[in-house]
Design a protein around this motif. Structure first.
Motif: not given
Length: 504
Positions: A227-249
């Motif tokens: 549901a979140a992926a669909m909403s983020i896509e519909a809202l023209l959101g960025t996918d860069q915040v989900f990069l693994p190197e950011l999550q690894a922090l």
């Protein structure tokens, strides 16, 4: 029909609980369990001959534990225990909850630690396999000394009293226990020493509801990521915040899993690609988009912890007193529901949080000031149609309810039994409110998915990614695309059904 479940001296699994509770899987006892039951019964019968008092065998119960009961009155004592403790009231709980309770009580009986007779255990198996479900009222348990009132309502059917539902396929018929047992060729039992206690001293009601909730929530957290992926896509959101190197922090396990899932669903999206690149300034999406993995991941981690507690409880022999392997019969406090009650409350908090962030993403898609070009409320004819305006109201109402349901039951306690039972868990109450919570979060997510599917349609000719696009297509099998206002409740329920059927 699921594969048969064999109950042994070891634990049943959470999957076994779901199979018996929801799929009406048949049940049988393993030879080792049959032997263990017989051996512990022999210990109880020897103690019944002892002139010294033994709790629950030759004494009364609870605050009456010092009252000696003569041999000729002990059968009446056990029957009186069941009748008096079957003191619940209110709407009957769901069939799946009662069947889960029955299997879990059977599992404890099969450990050989309770002193119950083989014939009584066989009758419990017979009820499950015949689809005979005792009627268990919702109110009555304090979650200490076991789920006493609910389990007593189950035990009442074993002595041929009370009402039951006889389930055949999707049909349930209310009958007296005596009539239902006779029709199934089953004979009620006359309880002997210790058996009444063995049937009612357990955490089986709250544990059963925990197992069922965990089964649903594992799927719903995956659904929340979708549901979140669909909403983020519909809202023209960025996918860069989900990069693994950011999550690894921030090495939180659940957060990494949710971020990876959302990133994978957005990775090949033409909509995301349409605004990606050096000129994309969408690096500071709203928290309801950017922080989704933190919230969803916390729910995943909470569920993992609750699953660990459930697995330990499934491996437990909950009764009082218990027959130890060396023949001693000792009182204990293992029936206290605190371990289960706490994680039931913990899950209710995560359910409320996931629903809350879902509602915020939905609201963003409906607000033209924040939706990045979508029509107000996703209306087909702005000014004439209201679109999904009131669907968000419905979400908001459920989120408000979920916040109330997140208030923990396990921190409360009401003394009972003349102060003998002076601290209780209220785990049954925690389980009942979690069941409402699971139903509500499913509906909240269904509204977000329905809304996001409509928003993605409005982004045409840009197309969603393969995964989110497949989700839109699945929704469109049951709900038409954008058009003039229609009866929206029907469309919401259609997506709720998709989630209940695990079609997404």
């Amino acid at each position: 029909m699921s594969n048969p479940v064999v109950v042994d001296i070891g634990p049943v699994t959470a999957a076994d609980v779901v199979a018996v509770a929801r799929d009406f899987a048949t049940v049988s006892l393993a030879p080792a369990a049959v032997q263990a039951i017989a051996e512990s019964r022999a210990v109880v019968e020897a103690l019944a001959e002892d002139p010294n008092p033994h709790y629950g065998i030759s004494t009364g119960f609870g605050a009456l534990a010092t009252t000696h009961i003569p041999r000729e009155r002990r059968a009446a004592l056990q029957t009186s225990l069941i009748r008096s403790h079957a003191a619940g009231t209110g709407t009957p709980v769901e069939t799946e909850v009662v069947r889960a309770m029955m299997l879990l009580r059977l599992s404890t009986l099969a450990t050989g630690r309770t002193g119950i007779r083989p014939a009584t255990v066989d009758l419990m198996v017979g009820l499950l396999n015949a689809g005979i479900t005792p009627v268990v009222p919702e109110y009555g348990s304090l979650g200490c000394s076991g789920d006493l009132a609910p389990l007593s309502a189950v035990a009442l059917a074993l002595i041929g009293e009370g009402d039951v539902d006889v389930v055949t396929g999707t049909t349930a018929v209310r009958r007296t226990a005596a009539d239902a047992l006779a029709a199934a060729g089953l004979t009620p039992v006359v309880l002997a020493e210790k058996e009444g206690l063995a049937l009612v001293n357990g955490t089986d009601g709250m544990l059963g509801m925990l197992c069922l909730a965990l089964h649903d929530l594992h799927y719903l957290w995956d659904t929340a990521d979708l549901a979140a992926a669909m909403s983020i896509e519909a809202l023209l959101g960025t996918d860069q915040v989900f990069l693994p190197e950011l999550q690894a922090l921030r090495p939180q396990l659940g957060q990494a899993d949710s971020a990876a899932a959302i990133a994978a669903m957005l990775a090949t999206s033409p909509i995301v690609a349409s605004h990606a690149g050096p000129g994309d300034n969408r690096v500071q999406d709203a928290y309801s988009m950017r922080c989704t993995p933190a919230v969803h991941g916390t729910a995943r981690d909470t569920t993992a912890h609750a699953s660990a507690v459930a697995s330990r409880e499934l491996a437990s022999a909950i009764d009082n007193p218990v027959v130890l392997p060396d023949g001693r019969v000792l009182s204990n406090g293992n029936f206290h529901g605190a371990p289960v009650a706490a994680v039931l409350d913990f899950l209710a908090i995560s359910v409320a949080d996931v629903a809350s962030i879902s509602e915020r993403r939905t609201d963003r898609m409906l607000d033209p000031a924040r939706s990045r070009g979508l029509p107000p409320f996703l209306a087909y004819e702005v000014g004439v149609d209201s679109g999904h305006m009131i669907a968000q109201y419905t979400q908001a109402g459920m989120v408000a309810e979920l916040k109330r349901l997140a208030v923990p039951a396990s921190v409360d306690s009401i003394p009972s039994s003349a102060m003998q039972e002076d601290h209780v868990s209220l785990g049954w109450h925690a389980a009942r409110k979690l069941r409402r919570g699971v139903d509500a979060v499913r509906r909240v997510l269904a509204i977000e998915i329905l809304t996001a599917a409509r928003a993605l349609d409005f982004r045409s000719p840009l197309q969603p990614g393969p995964v989110t696009g497949a989700a839109v297509a699945k929704v469109r099998e049951r709900v038409p695309g954008p058009g003039p206002d229609r009866h929206l409740a029907v469309e919401i329920d259609a997506v709720v059904d998709l989630l209940a059927e695990r079609q997404l």
